[in-house]
Design an enzyme around this catalytic site. Sequence first.
Site, PDB file in Angstrom:
ATOM      1  N   TYR A  68      -8.245  12.327 -12.697  1.00 33.73           N
ATOM      2  CA  TYR A  68      -8.713  10.816 -12.346  1.00 33.73           C
ATOM      3  C   TYR A  68     -10.172  10.642 -12.901  1.00 33.73           C
ATOM      4  O   TYR A  68     -11.145  11.064 -12.291  1.00 33.73           O
ATOM      5  CB  TYR A  68      -8.335  10.615 -10.753  1.00 33.73           C
ATOM      6  CG  TYR A  68      -7.049  10.692 -10.042  1.00 33.73           C
ATOM      7  CD1 TYR A  68      -5.903  10.562 -11.068  1.00 33.73           C
ATOM      8  CD2 TYR A  68      -6.941  10.762  -8.802  1.00 33.73           C
ATOM      9  CE1 TYR A  68      -4.629  10.622 -10.418  1.00 33.73           C
ATOM     10  CE2 TYR A  68      -5.758  10.907  -8.361  1.00 33.73           C
ATOM     11  CZ  TYR A  68      -4.593  10.860  -9.085  1.00 33.73           C
ATOM     12  OH  TYR A  68      -3.299  11.131  -8.421  1.00 33.73           O
ATOM     13  N   PRO A 214       3.063   3.209  -1.862  1.00 30.28           N
ATOM     14  CA  PRO A 214       3.865   3.036  -0.914  1.00 30.28           C
ATOM     15  C   PRO A 214       4.210   1.737  -0.610  1.00 30.28           C
ATOM     16  O   PRO A 214       5.102   1.583   0.379  1.00 30.28           O
ATOM     17  CB  PRO A 214       2.957   3.422   0.211  1.00 30.28           C
ATOM     18  CG  PRO A 214       1.533   3.257  -0.377  1.00 30.28           C
ATOM     19  CD  PRO A 214       1.591   3.588  -1.916  1.00 30.28           C
ATOM     20  N   LEU A 215       3.663   0.714  -1.212  1.00 28.15           N
ATOM     21  CA  LEU A 215       3.852  -0.771  -0.928  1.00 28.15           C
ATOM     22  C   LEU A 215       5.292  -1.173  -1.471  1.00 28.15           C
ATOM     23  O   LEU A 215       6.113  -1.835  -0.839  1.00 28.15           O
ATOM     24  CB  LEU A 215       2.786  -1.412  -1.704  1.00 28.15           C
ATOM     25  CG  LEU A 215       2.685  -2.996  -1.263  1.00 28.15           C
ATOM     26  CD1 LEU A 215       2.860  -3.083   0.079  1.00 28.15           C
ATOM     27  CD2 LEU A 215       1.561  -3.693  -1.844  1.00 28.15           C
TER      28      LEU A 215
HETATM   29  N1  NAP Z   1       1.082  12.249  -7.883  1.00 29.13           N
HETATM   30  C1  NAP Z   1       0.878  11.001  -8.677  1.00 29.13           C
HETATM   31  O1  NAP Z   1       1.678  11.297  -9.667  1.00 29.13           O
HETATM   32  C2  NAP Z   1       0.384   9.962  -8.237  1.00 29.13           C
HETATM   33  C3  NAP Z   1       0.517   8.682  -9.120  1.00 29.13           C
HETATM   34  C4  NAP Z   1      -0.309   7.431  -8.752  1.00 29.13           C
HETATM   35  C5  NAP Z   1      -0.881   7.696  -7.286  1.00 29.13           C
HETATM   36  N2  NAP Z   1      -1.098   8.974  -6.830  1.00 29.13           N
HETATM   37  C6  NAP Z   1      -2.071   9.310  -5.517  1.00 29.13           C
HETATM   38  O2  NAP Z   1      -1.458   8.078  -4.785  1.00 29.13           O
HETATM   39  C7  NAP Z   1      -2.532   7.429  -4.073  1.00 29.13           C
HETATM   40  C8  NAP Z   1      -2.047   6.059  -3.857  1.00 29.13           C
HETATM   41  O3  NAP Z   1      -1.534   5.394  -4.997  1.00 29.13           O
HETATM   42  P1  NAP Z   1      -0.931   3.978  -5.028  1.00 29.13           P
HETATM   43  O4  NAP Z   1      -0.417   3.975  -6.451  1.00 29.13           O
HETATM   44  O5  NAP Z   1      -0.135   3.842  -3.882  1.00 29.13           O
HETATM   45  O6  NAP Z   1      -2.211   3.100  -4.719  1.00 29.13           O
HETATM   46  P2  NAP Z   1      -3.328   3.089  -5.540  1.00 29.13           P
HETATM   47  O7  NAP Z   1      -3.375   3.042  -6.947  1.00 29.13           O
HETATM   48  O8  NAP Z   1      -4.277   4.011  -4.861  1.00 29.13           O
HETATM   49  O9  NAP Z   1      -3.709   1.481  -5.229  1.00 29.13           O
HETATM   50  C9  NAP Z   1      -3.177   0.684  -4.221  1.00 29.13           C
HETATM   51  C10 NAP Z   1      -3.365  -0.551  -4.639  1.00 29.13           C
HETATM   52  O10 NAP Z   1      -3.220  -1.588  -3.601  1.00 29.13           O
HETATM   53  C11 NAP Z   1      -4.213  -2.128  -3.249  1.00 29.13           C
HETATM   54  N3  NAP Z   1      -4.658  -2.077  -1.858  1.00 29.13           N
HETATM   55  C12 NAP Z   1      -4.732  -1.152  -0.925  1.00 29.13           C
HETATM   56  N4  NAP Z   1      -4.836  -1.418   0.301  1.00 29.13           N
HETATM   57  C13 NAP Z   1      -4.388  -2.747   0.317  1.00 29.13           C
HETATM   58  C14 NAP Z   1      -4.398  -3.812   1.397  1.00 29.13           C
HETATM   59  N5  NAP Z   1      -4.485  -3.445   2.710  1.00 29.13           N
HETATM   60  N6  NAP Z   1      -4.403  -4.882   1.215  1.00 29.13           N
HETATM   61  C15 NAP Z   1      -4.206  -5.423  -0.278  1.00 29.13           C
HETATM   62  N7  NAP Z   1      -3.969  -4.466  -1.103  1.00 29.13           N
HETATM   63  C16 NAP Z   1      -4.353  -3.302  -1.065  1.00 29.13           C
HETATM   64  C17 NAP Z   1      -5.567  -1.698  -3.763  1.00 29.13           C
HETATM   65  O11 NAP Z   1      -6.491  -2.800  -4.105  1.00 29.13           O
HETATM   66  P3  NAP Z   1      -7.679  -2.931  -3.928  1.00 29.13           P
HETATM   67  O12 NAP Z   1      -8.836  -1.575  -4.286  1.00 29.13           O
HETATM   68  O13 NAP Z   1      -8.315  -3.979  -4.124  1.00 29.13           O
HETATM   69  O14 NAP Z   1      -7.715  -2.596  -2.152  1.00 29.13           O
HETATM   70  C18 NAP Z   1      -4.753  -1.161  -5.100  1.00 29.13           C
HETATM   71  O15 NAP Z   1      -4.628  -2.012  -6.160  1.00 29.13           O
HETATM   72  C19 NAP Z   1      -3.580   7.233  -5.258  1.00 29.13           C
HETATM   73  O16 NAP Z   1      -4.961   7.067  -4.893  1.00 29.13           O
HETATM   74  C20 NAP Z   1      -3.650   8.809  -5.767  1.00 29.13           C
HETATM   75  O17 NAP Z   1      -4.346   9.481  -5.034  1.00 29.13           O
HETATM   76  C21 NAP Z   1      -0.664  10.054  -7.521  1.00 29.13           C
END
Ligand code: NAP
Length: 292
Positions: A68, A214-215
């Site tokens: 990252y 998770p969304l």
């Molecule tokens: N192992 C893997 O291959 C892998 C792949 C992807 C991700 N991950 C891990 O998983 C974590 C979560 O990943 P993700 O893909 O679920 O999410 P993410 O990439 O961390 O992003 C979440 C998105 O949702 C928005 N968001 C978060 N909380 C919100 C809320 N309360 N209301 C409205 N929008 C919201 C964020 O925008 P804002 O910034 O504007 O809130 C962002 O655009 C990552 O940070 C990373 O550590 C792992």
Amino acid sequence: MNKKQLSASAAGYISLGGKISVHRLGFGAMRLTGEGIWGPPKDRQGALAVLRRTVELGVNFIDTADSYGPHVNEEVIAEALFPYPGDLVIATKGGWNRPGPNQWTHDATPSHLRKAVEGSLKRLRLDRIDVYQLHIPDPVVSFEASVETLAQLRNEGKIRLVALSNVTQEHIERARKIVPIVSVQNRYSFADREWDYVVDYCERNGIAFIPWFPLGAGKVAGEVLHQIAQAHRASPTQIALAWLLRRSPIMLPIPGTSSIEHLEQNVAAASLRLAEEEYEKLSQVPELAATR
Ligand SMILES: NC(=O)c1ccc[n+]([C@@H]2O[C@H](COP(=O)([O-])OP(=O)(O)OC[C@H]3O[C@@H](n4cnc5c(N)ncnc54)[C@H](OP(=O)(O)O)[C@@H]3O)[C@@H](O)[C@H]2O)c1
């Protein structure tokens, strides 16, 4: 929601390999980088503030990876939080590199994983990484060779606990013949249930399951989510998180955000309880979407 209730502790605890206990709502730090998960965050001070607020809110599990940024995310975590609170667990990953914005290349060779762990130790300013995850199996490297390398690094005291990401049940079973596996991180949500059987396997075997994305996406998911969110006067993200927390006691969501407001909303989801019929309605979204 008053400030007293706003704590990740409301989600309860989860044990990682019987060795470490963390609150069952963590934080994914990936967003705290530049566009395309590349380079530094646009607002570095803002990113530092989000991380500091995260631990204030009782979050004591932070997920990151060497890729990252690359490297930037681990550096920002150390800048914000070192010296770390005693109960903070940082879970990082290696074996999947980032050569440019939105690009990924595999390298889970033993020599690369060794270098990756050394690099993460330095950037995170740690003597030992609490949880080290193989980011993804490398299709041209023996899976056993990658896991054996992590097991050796654990024996050398550089890693405390070994974990996997983006794997099938077969991978977990093969890895567990080599070293105990404490968590599995795969894409998963109420609307995206490809890995349901892996969640069940983890539950049977006391392995934490860390869902990313998770969304959930899609029209039907959005409709059902909004309807239930309105009834709770909550945000759709909070409802999606509440579903995950209810799905299994081994579920450890790590919602990511670059905004303190969203962070507080996400942590508040730890206190949100869905009614049985709401949980069932969300659970049926994949079948419902298939018939439309
Ligand atoms: N192992 C893997 O291959 C892998 C792949 C992807 C991700 N991950 C891990 O998983 C974590 C979560 O990943 P993700 O893909 O679920 O999410 P993410 O990439 O961390 O992003 C979440 C998105 O949702 C928005 N968001 C978060 N909380 C919100 C809320 N309360 N209301 C409205 N929008 C919201 C964020 O925008 P804002 O910034 O504007 O809130 C962002 O655009 C990552 O940070 C990373 O550590 C792992």
